[in-house]
Design a protein around this motif. Structure first.
Motif, PDB file in Angstrom:
ATOM      1  N   GLU A 188      52.637  60.206  44.473  1.00  0.00           N
ATOM      2  CA  GLU A 188      53.286  58.889  44.394  1.00  0.00           C
ATOM      3  C   GLU A 188      53.859  58.668  42.987  1.00  0.00           C
ATOM      4  OE1 GLU A 188      50.753  55.417  44.971  1.00  0.00           O
ATOM      5  OE2 GLU A 188      52.414  54.129  44.407  1.00  0.00           O
ATOM      6  N   LEU A 189      53.154  59.216  41.996  1.00  0.00           N
ATOM      7  CA  LEU A 189      53.577  58.984  40.613  1.00  0.00           C
ATOM      8  C   LEU A 189      54.780  59.851  40.230  1.00  0.00           C
ATOM      9  CD1 LEU A 189      49.982  58.691  39.130  1.00  0.00           C
ATOM     10  CD2 LEU A 189      51.515  56.842  39.838  1.00  0.00           C
ATOM     11  N   ILE A 190      54.954  60.954  40.957  1.00  0.00           N
ATOM     12  CA  ILE A 190      56.160  61.775  40.742  1.00  0.00           C
ATOM     13  C   ILE A 190      57.378  60.956  41.178  1.00  0.00           C
ATOM     14  CG2 ILE A 190      57.374  63.898  41.374  1.00  0.00           C
ATOM     15  CD1 ILE A 190      54.611  65.185  41.912  1.00  0.00           C
ATOM     16  N   ARG A 191      57.282  60.369  42.369  1.00  0.00           N
ATOM     17  CA  ARG A 191      58.387  59.546  42.878  1.00  0.00           C
ATOM     18  C   ARG A 191      58.625  58.341  41.972  1.00  0.00           C
ATOM     19  NH1 ARG A 191      60.775  57.979  47.855  1.00  0.00           N
ATOM     20  NH2 ARG A 191      60.677  60.165  48.427  1.00  0.00           N
ATOM     21  N   LEU A 192      57.510  57.681  41.575  1.00  0.00           N
ATOM     22  CA  LEU A 192      57.634  56.467  40.770  1.00  0.00           C
ATOM     23  C   LEU A 192      58.300  56.760  39.417  1.00  0.00           C
ATOM     24  CD1 LEU A 192      56.979  53.434  40.441  1.00  0.00           C
ATOM     25  CD2 LEU A 192      54.710  54.094  39.610  1.00  0.00           C
ATOM     26  N   PHE A 193      57.908  57.880  38.811  1.00  0.00           N
ATOM     27  CA  PHE A 193      58.501  58.262  37.522  1.00  0.00           C
ATOM     28  C   PHE A 193      60.016  58.381  37.667  1.00  0.00           C
ATOM     29  CE2 PHE A 193      60.076  61.484  34.590  1.00  0.00           C
ATOM     30  CZ  PHE A 193      59.514  61.100  33.375  1.00  0.00           C
TER      31      PHE A 193
ATOM     32  N   ALA B 265      38.200  68.093  46.055  1.00  0.00           N
ATOM     33  CA  ALA B 265      38.471  68.520  47.441  1.00  0.00           C
ATOM     34  C   ALA B 265      38.596  67.334  48.393  1.00  0.00           C
ATOM     35  CB  ALA B 265      37.393  69.500  47.923  1.00  0.00           C
ATOM     36  N   ILE B 266      39.441  66.376  48.018  1.00  0.00           N
ATOM     37  CA  ILE B 266      39.625  65.193  48.869  1.00  0.00           C
ATOM     38  C   ILE B 266      41.117  64.920  49.127  1.00  0.00           C
ATOM     39  CG2 ILE B 266      37.453  63.974  48.408  1.00  0.00           C
ATOM     40  CD1 ILE B 266      39.020  62.435  46.157  1.00  0.00           C
ATOM     41  N   PRO B 267      41.866  65.932  49.607  1.00  0.00           N
ATOM     42  CA  PRO B 267      43.301  65.693  49.819  1.00  0.00           C
ATOM     43  C   PRO B 267      43.581  64.559  50.797  1.00  0.00           C
ATOM     44  CG  PRO B 267      42.629  67.820  50.757  1.00  0.00           C
ATOM     45  CD  PRO B 267      41.472  67.309  49.960  1.00  0.00           C
ATOM     46  N   GLY B 268      42.640  64.317  51.726  1.00  0.00           N
ATOM     47  CA  GLY B 268      42.875  63.270  52.729  1.00  0.00           C
ATOM     48  C   GLY B 268      42.703  61.864  52.195  1.00  0.00           C
ATOM     49  N   LEU B 269      42.058  61.698  51.041  1.00  0.00           N
ATOM     50  CA  LEU B 269      41.807  60.344  50.540  1.00  0.00           C
ATOM     51  C   LEU B 269      43.018  59.774  49.795  1.00  0.00           C
ATOM     52  CD1 LEU B 269      39.635  58.149  50.435  1.00  0.00           C
ATOM     53  CD2 LEU B 269      38.830  59.123  48.282  1.00  0.00           C
ATOM     54  N   ARG B 270      43.749  60.630  49.106  1.00  0.00           N
ATOM     55  CA  ARG B 270      44.966  60.274  48.370  1.00  0.00           C
ATOM     56  C   ARG B 270      44.688  59.443  47.114  1.00  0.00           C
ATOM     57  NH1 ARG B 270      46.973  63.498  48.619  1.00  0.00           N
ATOM     58  NH2 ARG B 270      49.037  62.737  48.115  1.00  0.00           N
ATOM     59  N   VAL B 271      44.203  60.102  46.083  1.00  0.00           N
ATOM     60  CA  VAL B 271      44.065  59.440  44.785  1.00  0.00           C
ATOM     61  C   VAL B 271      44.503  60.385  43.671  1.00  0.00           C
ATOM     62  CG1 VAL B 271      42.603  57.951  43.351  1.00  0.00           C
ATOM     63  CG2 VAL B 271      41.793  58.650  45.614  1.00  0.00           C
ATOM     64  N   GLY B 272      45.347  59.866  42.799  1.00  0.00           N
ATOM     65  CA  GLY B 272      45.740  60.599  41.604  1.00  0.00           C
ATOM     66  C   GLY B 272      45.953  59.595  40.496  1.00  0.00           C
TER      67      GLY B 272
END
Ligand SMILES: Cc1ncc(COP(=O)(O)O)c(C=O)c1O
Length: 379
Positions: free
Chosen positions: A90-95, A227-234
């Motif tokens: 999301e932060l790639i897009r936002l940047f 190992a939590i790709p399904g949660l979506r946090v960065g």
């Protein structure tokens, strides 16, 4: 009404980026195509979810105070230099939305993670690809890169360690580059999503440098580390002005309540899980590398991160065919074709537990024995 005539022209030509981890399509397979912590999530994860679930009846904390504080304490970085996202993607897009306009010039090494070019194409920025040389194990030739950066460039995207090549650049080299960019008023977007898996990450991460470099924005991901790709946090770390403008522009409630609460706990309480993973990865990395190298047909590049990038065209098949063949053993690897040439000659797979890696090696060995014998010893 002709809807097509109403669509922004950048969207008309937009195609979706490709990713690993598409287990939903293949069902019961061992997923080596997404490069996440081989130990899986910490055992506490379920408990953290249960504790968080009642809070779902409230809107998420739009300022994500608890999560930002956890990140701030972990890395000793002020809260106003941190932004969180629904995955670092999301932060790639936002940047790009905050800093780029149609026609702006950006530099992106190739091959690298496809989301940077996707976000730039979404905006209509002009992408100048900077090819990484196979002869140099796909490491960045900074002397050549310096020659490309003049004041007409708005931003440079770097991925360290790089996906798909698994090669890392030293902090010293990255910082020299960031400083040269600063002199020319160029922004640097630095993706450290895999830095947790590099040995001695402090020699490579620039996370402590954002305070001194106004033009630097770094992303990190909980996806890989826990190992939590399904949660979506960065999260992203940047100079105060960079974070302020990105905060102003982001979507409201962008990280859901459960993700915020669970991620705060993981960061506060489970970093030893990551240390265990790094210890487990090292011997497996060396074992897989030695095994593949001995075949003389598979040509692995020594990985700096938790995944391999291996040349497989000695088999007489391409990346897509290799993926298809590995699926016969219910092993999912990454078809690297979408990363652009010469990646159609390579495959990418994660380093997992010894038992799982044994299965991968076994399948790769069986494929070897079935390839056509080379003509005139050309392999
Ligand atoms: C280099 C790199 N950066 C960022 C991401 C995005 O990860 P997430 O959005 O799950 O944090 C990925 C995912 O594959 C990646 O490979």
């Amino acid at each position: 009404m002709d809807i097509k005539r109403k669509v922004r022209r950048e969207i008309l030509s937009l195609t979706r980026p490709q990713h690993g981890g598409d287990i939903w399509q293949y069902g019961n397979v061992e997923d080596f195509s997404s490069n996440i912590n081989p130990l899986g999530p910490p055992v506490e994860l379920k408990q953290f979810f249960l504790e968080a679930v009642d809070k779902i009846q409230h809107y998420p904390d739009d300022s994500a105070v608890r999560l930002k504080k956890a990140i701030s304490n972990r890395f000793d970085i002020p809260v106003d230099q941190i932004i969180v996202g629904g995955g670092s993607v999301e932060l790639i897009r936002l940047f790009s939305e905050v800093f780029l306009e149609r026609g702006n010039k950006v530099i992106i090494p190739q091959p690298t993670f496809e989301e940077y070019s996707f976000s730039c194409r979404f905006i209509g920025a002009r992408i100048i690809y900077f090819p990484l040389s196979e002869d140099n194990s796909f490491k960045i030739n900074f002397e050549e890169l310096f020659e490309k950066i003049d004041r007409s460039i708005k931003a440079v995207f770097l991925c360290n360690p790089n996906n798909p090549t698994s090669k890392v650049e030293t902090k010293k080299k990255i910082l020299e580059f960031v400083e040269e960019c600063e002199k020319r008023e160029i922004l640097v977007f630095l993706d450290e999503a895999f830095i947790d898996f590099v040995e001695s990450p402090n020699n490579f991460s620039c996370i402590q440098e954002v305070e001194n470099h106004n033009n630097l924005f770094i992303i990190r991901s909980l996806t890989k580390s826990f190992a939590i790709p399904g949660l979506r946090v960065g999260y992203g770390i940047g100079s105060k002005p960079i974070i302020r403008y990105m905060e102003n522009a982001r979507l409201s409630w962008n990280v859901n309540t459960i993700a915020q609460l669970v991620a705060s706990k993981l960061i506060n309480e489970c970093y030893d899980h990551l240390e265990k993973a790094i210890k487990a990865i090292k011997p497996e990395k060396n074992r897989i590398f030695d095994t593949l190298q001995k075949t003389k047909i598979y040509k692995p590049i020594y990985p700096d991160a938790n995944f391999f990038f291996v040349r497989i065209d000695g088999l007489g098949i391409n990346s897509q065919e290799f993926k298809k063949t590995m699926l016969k053993w219910k092993i999912l690897v990454r078809d690297c074709t979408s990363f652009g040439p010469p990646c159609e000659k390579y495959t990418r797979f994660a380093i997992k537990t010894p038992e799982k890696n044994d299965k991968l090696i076994e399948a790769m060995n069986i494929i070897l024995t079935h390839i056509k014998k080379p003509k005139n010893g050309e392999m």
